[in-house]
Design an enzyme around this catalytic site. Structure first.
Site, PDB file in Angstrom:
ATOM      1  N   GLY A 255       0.938  -1.023  -0.090  1.00  0.00           N
ATOM      2  CA  GLY A 255       0.044   0.080  -0.171  1.00  0.00           C
ATOM      3  C   GLY A 255       0.824   1.281  -0.025  1.00  0.00           C
ATOM      4  O   GLY A 255       1.371   1.729   1.081  1.00  0.00           O
TER       5      GLY A 255
ATOM      6  N   THR B 290      -0.041   4.030  -2.845  1.00  0.00           N
ATOM      7  CA  THR B 290      -0.974   5.035  -3.241  1.00  0.00           C
ATOM      8  C   THR B 290      -1.874   5.604  -2.374  1.00  0.00           C
ATOM      9  O   THR B 290      -2.479   4.751  -1.432  1.00  0.00           O
ATOM     10  CB  THR B 290      -1.703   4.723  -4.384  1.00  0.00           C
ATOM     11  OG1 THR B 290      -0.730   4.236  -5.362  1.00  0.00           O
ATOM     12  CG2 THR B 290      -2.544   5.668  -5.186  1.00  0.00           C
ATOM     13  N   GLU B 291      -2.246   6.887  -2.178  1.00  0.00           N
ATOM     14  CA  GLU B 291      -3.143   7.352  -1.085  1.00  0.00           C
ATOM     15  C   GLU B 291      -4.181   8.290  -2.065  1.00  0.00           C
ATOM     16  O   GLU B 291      -4.059   8.317  -3.081  1.00  0.00           O
ATOM     17  CB  GLU B 291      -2.584   8.119  -0.205  1.00  0.00           C
ATOM     18  CG  GLU B 291      -1.585   7.495   0.754  1.00  0.00           C
ATOM     19  CD  GLU B 291      -1.215   8.241   1.896  1.00  0.00           C
ATOM     20  OE1 GLU B 291      -1.380   9.303   2.096  1.00  0.00           O
ATOM     21  OE2 GLU B 291      -0.322   7.392   2.777  1.00  0.00           O
ATOM     22  N   PRO B 292      -5.443   8.573  -1.465  1.00  0.00           N
ATOM     23  CA  PRO B 292      -6.342   9.177  -2.266  1.00  0.00           C
ATOM     24  C   PRO B 292      -5.989  10.459  -2.662  1.00  0.00           C
ATOM     25  O   PRO B 292      -6.140  10.950  -3.763  1.00  0.00           O
ATOM     26  CB  PRO B 292      -7.434   9.328  -0.998  1.00  0.00           C
ATOM     27  CG  PRO B 292      -7.263   8.213  -0.056  1.00  0.00           C
ATOM     28  CD  PRO B 292      -5.708   8.052   0.002  1.00  0.00           C
TER      29      PRO B 292
ATOM     30  N   GLY C 147      -0.756   9.066  -6.033  1.00  0.00           N
ATOM     31  CA  GLY C 147       0.037   8.015  -6.451  1.00  0.00           C
ATOM     32  C   GLY C 147       1.633   8.389  -7.077  1.00  0.00           C
ATOM     33  O   GLY C 147       2.462   7.926  -6.503  1.00  0.00           O
ATOM     34  N   SER C 148       1.374   9.133  -8.023  1.00  0.00           N
ATOM     35  CA  SER C 148       2.762   9.577  -8.785  1.00  0.00           C
ATOM     36  C   SER C 148       3.674  10.034  -7.788  1.00  0.00           C
ATOM     37  O   SER C 148       4.918   9.963  -7.759  1.00  0.00           O
ATOM     38  CB  SER C 148       2.380  10.416  -9.754  1.00  0.00           C
ATOM     39  OG  SER C 148       1.323   9.787 -10.683  1.00  0.00           O
TER      40      SER C 148
ATOM     41  N   GLY D  30     -14.926  -6.371 -35.013  1.00  0.00           N
ATOM     42  CA  GLY D  30     -16.097  -5.531 -35.409  1.00  0.00           C
ATOM     43  C   GLY D  30     -16.925  -5.835 -33.774  1.00  0.00           C
ATOM     44  O   GLY D  30     -16.576  -5.590 -32.885  1.00  0.00           O
ATOM     45  N   GLY D  31     -18.332  -6.008 -34.128  1.00  0.00           N
ATOM     46  CA  GLY D  31     -19.263  -5.893 -32.929  1.00  0.00           C
ATOM     47  C   GLY D  31     -19.085  -6.994 -31.940  1.00  0.00           C
ATOM     48  O   GLY D  31     -19.184  -6.476 -30.681  1.00  0.00           O
TER      49      GLY D  31
ATOM     50  N   GLU E  45       1.580   1.271 -11.335  1.00  0.00           N
ATOM     51  CA  GLU E  45       3.159   1.210 -10.865  1.00  0.00           C
ATOM     52  C   GLU E  45       3.824   2.372 -11.824  1.00  0.00           C
ATOM     53  O   GLU E  45       5.032   2.009 -12.154  1.00  0.00           O
ATOM     54  CB  GLU E  45       3.723  -0.119 -11.067  1.00  0.00           C
ATOM     55  CG  GLU E  45       3.096  -1.152 -10.396  1.00  0.00           C
ATOM     56  CD  GLU E  45       3.771  -2.616 -10.129  1.00  0.00           C
ATOM     57  OE1 GLU E  45       4.893  -2.650 -10.283  1.00  0.00           O
ATOM     58  OE2 GLU E  45       2.981  -3.645  -9.951  1.00  0.00           O
TER      59      GLU E  45
HETATM   60  C1  LIG Z   1      -6.624  -1.153 -10.434  1.00  0.00           C
HETATM   61  C2  LIG Z   1      -5.436  -0.482  -9.870  1.00  0.00           C
HETATM   62  C3  LIG Z   1      -4.709  -1.310  -8.991  1.00  0.00           C
HETATM   63  C4  LIG Z   1      -3.729  -0.675  -8.153  1.00  0.00           C
HETATM   64  N1  LIG Z   1      -2.910  -1.314  -7.611  1.00  0.00           N
HETATM   65  C5  LIG Z   1      -2.212  -0.597  -6.574  1.00  0.00           C
HETATM   66  C6  LIG Z   1      -1.129  -1.301  -5.607  1.00  0.00           C
HETATM   67  O1  LIG Z   1      -1.312  -2.583  -5.271  1.00  0.00           O
HETATM   68  N2  LIG Z   1      -0.698  -0.609  -4.593  1.00  0.00           N
HETATM   69  C7  LIG Z   1      -0.252   0.792  -4.728  1.00  0.00           C
HETATM   70  O2  LIG Z   1       0.222   1.374  -3.897  1.00  0.00           O
HETATM   71  N3  LIG Z   1      -1.015   1.436  -5.789  1.00  0.00           N
HETATM   72  C8  LIG Z   1      -1.990   0.815  -6.632  1.00  0.00           C
HETATM   73  N4  LIG Z   1      -2.522   1.539  -7.562  1.00  0.00           N
HETATM   74  C9  LIG Z   1      -2.350   2.783  -7.753  1.00  0.00           C
HETATM   75  C10 LIG Z   1      -1.592   3.555  -8.972  1.00  0.00           C
HETATM   76  O3  LIG Z   1      -0.095   2.741  -8.862  1.00  0.00           O
HETATM   77  C11 LIG Z   1      -1.547   4.869  -9.264  1.00  0.00           C
HETATM   78  O4  LIG Z   1      -3.083   5.005  -9.608  1.00  0.00           O
HETATM   79  C12 LIG Z   1      -0.904   5.588 -10.087  1.00  0.00           C
HETATM   80  O5  LIG Z   1       0.497   5.445  -9.808  1.00  0.00           O
HETATM   81  C13 LIG Z   1      -1.086   6.749 -10.423  1.00  0.00           C
HETATM   82  O6  LIG Z   1      -1.523   7.707  -9.283  1.00  0.00           O
HETATM   83  P1  LIG Z   1      -2.926   8.535  -9.284  1.00  0.00           P
HETATM   84  O7  LIG Z   1      -3.953   7.766  -9.548  1.00  0.00           O
HETATM   85  O8  LIG Z   1      -2.794   9.178  -8.017  1.00  0.00           O
HETATM   86  O9  LIG Z   1      -2.615   9.551 -10.441  1.00  0.00           O
HETATM   87  P2  LIG Z   1      -2.062  10.966 -10.060  1.00  0.00           P
HETATM   88  O10 LIG Z   1      -0.540  10.841  -9.517  1.00  0.00           O
HETATM   89  O11 LIG Z   1      -3.027  12.027  -9.359  1.00  0.00           O
HETATM   90  O12 LIG Z   1      -1.669  11.481 -11.389  1.00  0.00           O
HETATM   91  C14 LIG Z   1      -2.931  12.184 -12.322  1.00  0.00           C
HETATM   92  C15 LIG Z   1      -2.381  12.500 -13.755  1.00  0.00           C
HETATM   93  O13 LIG Z   1      -1.191  13.493 -13.628  1.00  0.00           O
HETATM   94  C16 LIG Z   1      -0.028  12.959 -14.381  1.00  0.00           C
HETATM   95  N5  LIG Z   1       1.081  13.436 -13.540  1.00  0.00           N
HETATM   96  C17 LIG Z   1       1.285  13.619 -12.200  1.00  0.00           C
HETATM   97  N6  LIG Z   1       2.568  14.018 -11.844  1.00  0.00           N
HETATM   98  C18 LIG Z   1       2.976  14.334 -12.999  1.00  0.00           C
HETATM   99  C19 LIG Z   1       4.200  15.363 -13.278  1.00  0.00           C
HETATM  100  N7  LIG Z   1       5.079  15.563 -12.414  1.00  0.00           N
HETATM  101  N8  LIG Z   1       4.412  15.615 -14.622  1.00  0.00           N
HETATM  102  C20 LIG Z   1       3.549  15.128 -15.582  1.00  0.00           C
HETATM  103  N9  LIG Z   1       2.396  14.431 -15.414  1.00  0.00           N
HETATM  104  C21 LIG Z   1       2.111  13.990 -14.067  1.00  0.00           C
HETATM  105  C22 LIG Z   1      -0.135  11.459 -13.971  1.00  0.00           C
HETATM  106  O14 LIG Z   1       0.610  10.779 -15.111  1.00  0.00           O
HETATM  107  C23 LIG Z   1      -1.619  11.337 -14.377  1.00  0.00           C
HETATM  108  O15 LIG Z   1      -1.906  11.331 -15.736  1.00  0.00           O
HETATM  109  C24 LIG Z   1      -3.402   0.578  -8.535  1.00  0.00           C
HETATM  110  C25 LIG Z   1      -4.358   1.380  -9.257  1.00  0.00           C
HETATM  111  C26 LIG Z   1      -5.379   0.845  -9.851  1.00  0.00           C
HETATM  112  C27 LIG Z   1      -6.279   1.567 -10.607  1.00  0.00           C
END
Ligand SMILES: Cc1cc2nc3c(=O)[nH]c(=O)nc-3n(C[C@H](O)[C@H](O)[C@H](O)COP(=O)(O)OP(=O)(O)OC[C@H]3O[C@@H](n4cnc5c(N)ncnc54)[C@H](O)[C@@H]3O)c2cc1C
Length: 402
Positions: A140, A142-144, A147-148, A358-359, A382
């Site tokens: 875990g 990523t947070e609400p 994640g990036s 197709g469909g 990831e």
């Molecule tokens: C089905 C699923 C399974 C997952 N499993 C896991 C898991 O097991 N463990 C875990 O920790 N996470 C998990 N994740 C989370 C996933 O890794 C994150 O959703 C991902 O890293 C992106 O983070 P975010 O959704 O917060 O997007 P954000 O970080 O909010 O990014 C939003 C947009 O902004 C862009 N962006 C952000 N910063 C920059 C920058 N500096 N320059 C340019 N563009 C930028 C991003 O590329 C993206 O397009 C999962 C997600 C999903 C949907």
């Protein structure tokens, strides 16, 4: 994939080439291919439509040793390497990505951090059960709130006597809420350093610990037979000994975990891209339009040619990154390249395969419909494609103005 291309050379040359697998890896590939075709393909569509976690399939994968592929035998693993995991992921994802991501997260994010950074006691305690898939592991990060920018973690853990007290929320965590989930390793701020920078550590939280709750599964676009949940920690107490490795190493640990995980996710993407080719080739030979098999139309042949070229290139990229990792060479840039091109190949191939069908391609009952829904997340999970480009640019010595 077996390479039957004899073009341009009339000698039957057996000198190994870059895309060849060792005999051991090839044997593994064949056995996972058999398993995927016989045990996964016939039933997975139903699990997908019911959004149901496929416990029996996961148990069989555990019996086959897939969850312990890169873990030494002394911890209950198969004593293989990370490329073995990648090869297995590729074959599974040719048929279905929900099952493949369950394995990828279980090993790459669940078991590997404990194997790489855990104490001997933690390895003895958790790895045998993780390797047999008696329990599943999750990671875990990523947070609400994002994640990036993983350094902006808000979840906290403070030491109170000989316990960590964890508070916070994690979002989108794979494998975190199944009936067999055993542990979730979470990153948390353990204190503020000079200048307010967060000190991030990773802590192992066993499932069922009071104060740790999981939401119901998200309603997702794809990966419908996999488990993804939001996690809440409300004064959740775990023993101080559950710290993964050393305090303050959480950031470095997850960076390394994600570098490796990207190679695995690239392999999974290649599998999906290959599955699109498999299905499309079959359909081109079956479907007729205007009195001809649709495979006789060059415009569709060219689609297949592009799909094959992308998949082959992406396969070379992930195997190169995996080999660098195994040889102890720097592989951060190569992992990012592999993830970028492979997820792109998966996305484009899924789009083209759906078009070819197709469909029928738009129907959930067709595998390509599933591939289409499952491909998009590969450009997000990831590390998004933007993050991969940031990493590659940084490795080229470029610095961002922001
Ligand atoms: C089905 C699923 C399974 C997952 N499993 C896991 C898991 O097991 N463990 C875990 O920790 N996470 C998990 N994740 C989370 C996933 O890794 C994150 O959703 C991902 O890293 C992106 O983070 P975010 O959704 O917060 O997007 P954000 O970080 O909010 O990014 C939003 C947009 O902004 C862009 N962006 C952000 N910063 C920059 C920058 N500096 N320059 C340019 N563009 C930028 C991003 O590329 C993206 O397009 C999962 C997600 C999903 C949907």
């Amino acid at each position: 994939m077996p390479d039957d291309d004899r073009g341009g050379n009339d000698r039957a040359d057996v000198t190994p080439v870059m895309s060849d697998l060792s005999p051991e890896h090839e044997q593994l590939r064949e056995s996972v291919e058999r398993f995927a075709q016989r045990e996964v393909a016939p039933v997975i569509g139903g699990f997908y439509e019911r959004e149901e976690f496929p416990y029996e399939i996961v148990a069989k994968m555990g019996e086959m040793g897939l969850f312990g592929l890169p873990i030494p035998e002394r911890y209950g693993g198969m004593g293989g390497d990370y490329l073995a995991l990648c090869v297995a992921l590729e074959e599974l994802a040719r048929v279905d990505s929900s099952v493949a991501i369950t394995l990828e997260a279980g090993v790459g994010l669940g078991a590997m951090p404990i194997y790489r950074f855990g104490t001997e006691e933690q390895k003895q305690r958790w790895l045998p059960d993780l390797c047999s898939a008696t329990i599943l592991g999750a990671f875990g990060l990523t947070e609400p709130g994002g994640g990036s920018d993983a350094g902006a973690t808000r979840t906290t853990a403070r030491l109170d006597g000989d316990e960590w007290v964890i508070n916070g929320t994690k979002a989108f965590i794979t494998n975190s809420g199944t009936a067999i989930t055993g542990i979730v390793t979470v990153t948390a701020v353990t204190r503020r350093l000079d200048g307010g920078r967060p000190q991030i550590s990773a802590i192992i939280v066993p499932a069922g610990t009071p104060g740790f709750t999981v939401s119901k599964t998200y309603s997702k676009v794809g990966w419908l037979a996999s488990d993804t949940r939001e996690l809440s920690f409300d004064d959740c107490r775990v023993p101080a000994a559950n710290l993964l490795g050393e305090v303050g190493r959480g950031y470095a640990q997850f960076l390394q975990t994600l570098d490796e995980g990207r190679v695995a996710l690239a392999a999974l993407s290649v599998g999906l891209a290959q599955g699109c080719i498999d299905e499309s080739l079959r359909y081109l030979g079956e479907r007729e339009a205007f009195g001809h098999k649709i495979g006789e139309y060059q415009v569709l042949q060219f689609k297949l040619a592009d799909m094959e070229a992308r998949t082959h290139t992406a396969r070379l990229a992930y195997r190169d990154a995996a080999q660098r990792m195994l040889n102890g060479r720097p592989f951060k840039k190569h992992a990012a390249i592999a993830k970028l091109v492979a997820s792109d190949a998966a996305m484009l191939n899924a789009r083209e395969a759906t078009q070819i069908f197709g469909g029928y391609g738009f129907m959930n009952e067709s595998p390509v419909g599933r591939f289409y829904r499952d491909a998009k997340i590969l450009e997000i999970g990831e590390g998004t494609s933007e993050v991969q480009r940031m990493l590659i640019a940084r490795e080229l010595g470029l610095r961002s103005a922001l």
